[in-house]
Design an enzyme around this catalytic site. Structure first.
Site, short mmCIF file in Angstrom:
data_model
loop_
_atom_site.label_atom_id
_atom_site.label_comp_id
_atom_site.label_asym_id
_atom_site.label_seq_id
_atom_site.Cartn_x
_atom_site.Cartn_y
_atom_site.Cartn_z
N SER A 45 34.65 24.47 9.21
CA SER A 45 34.15 25.62 8.46
C SER A 45 32.82 26.11 9.02
O SER A 45 32.54 27.31 9.01
CB SER A 45 34.01 25.28 6.98
OG SER A 45 33.07 24.25 6.78
N GLU A 46 31.99 25.19 9.53
CA GLU A 46 30.71 25.59 10.13
C GLU A 46 30.38 24.71 11.33
O GLU A 46 30.61 23.50 11.30
CB GLU A 46 29.56 25.46 9.12
CG GLU A 46 29.70 26.30 7.87
CD GLU A 46 29.44 27.78 8.08
OE1 GLU A 46 28.99 28.15 9.20
OE2 GLU A 46 29.70 28.55 7.16
N THR A 47 29.85 25.33 12.35
CA THR A 47 29.22 24.61 13.46
C THR A 47 27.76 25.04 13.51
O THR A 47 27.46 26.23 13.56
CB THR A 47 29.91 24.92 14.80
OG1 THR A 47 31.26 24.46 14.75
CG2 THR A 47 29.19 24.25 15.95
#
Length: 265
Positions: A45-47
């Site tokens: 979902s996030e990096t």
């Protein structure tokens, strides 16, 4: 070669909470397309992309597989965990992250990390047609909005747990996403939530730190409490300790590194 980590945030147990990738850079590239390609390759979902500025300060940016976002709590918590666990900020008890949402801090606690994030209080709003259509037959108790998301209160924890929004319709919502919430049936928690971010490529996020920048002020005003505990009712689940203070929200949580690797290209 570039160090990269997968970290489960808002949990002390591997394979629970919300996974984020943390990528440690010497400097940011001139072309943001590389950052987005990495985020797509990792497909979480996030990096988070970090670059040290010295004395416990870092430049920090967050990417979903589709776009850069202005604020992310769980990837910030994950970044702090990596910095401290790898010894990159030895002896420094508070980190400063320079982001699109201003300077965020992370303070090391005896049993976790405390994030200091900007409050994003919502205000009553009219529901766009896509929102009501995506909810189907579910009737909201209240509809609010801040600069990032729509916030929908439902009548019960069961209604939040059982909600099945239409993600194809939700993808066209004119916001980052939708936060659905209610009072908790469990006396250990003040309220519960689920978070849907189809517009930025994440249908349901397991545990969303930035969502509580809106939800904490919302429930503070309804419950008359500045200190609260919340549960996010995703499949992986998450628990958060919250405190509102002036224009900030303090969020306590833990994180655990589950993968360490090197990015070759």
């Amino acid at each position: 070669m570039i160090p990269i980590y997968t970290v489960d945030a808002f949990t002390s147990t591997p394979f629970s909470g919300n996974p984020a990738a943390v990528c440690i850079l010497q400097e940011f590239p001139d072309d943001d397309h590389w950052l987005l390609k990495v985020a797509k390759e990792i497909n979480l979902s996030e990096t988070a992309f970090l670059c040290a500025m010295g004395n416990g300060s870092y430049r920090l940016r967050w990417f979903t597989p589709e776009t850069e976002v202005d604020l992310c709590g769980h990837a910030t918590l994950a970044s702090a965990q990596v910095i401290w666990e790898t010894g990159a900020a030895y002896g420094i008890e508070q980190l400063r992250f320079h982001t699109k949402s201003g300077v965020l801090t992370a303070k090391r606690l005896n049993n976790g990390i405390e994030l200091n994030l900007p409050a994003e209080p919502p205000a009553p709003a009219e529901a766009p047609p896509q929102l009501l259509e995506a909810l189907g037959s579910v009737t909201p108790v209240a509809i609010y909005r801040n600069r990032l998301d729509y916030i929908v209160e439902l009548e019960s924890e069961g209604a939040v747990q059982e909600l099945k929004p239409d993600f194809k319709i939700l993808k066209n919502l004119p916001s980052r996403g939708l936060l659905v919430t209610s009072r908790s049936d469990n006396p250990d928690y003040d309220f519960v939530a689920r978070c849907f971010f189809s517009p930025v490529g994440v249908d349901e996020d397991p545990v969303t730190g930035s969502a509580y920048c809106a939800l904490a002020p919302y429930w503070r005003d309804k419950l008359g409490k500045s200190t609260m505990t919340a549960a996010q009712l995703s499949e992986r689940g998450g628990r958060l300790k919250l405190q509102t203070a002036d224009s900030r929200v303090l969020i306590q949580g833990q994180a655990v590194i589950v993968i360490k690797g090197l990015l070759l290209h």
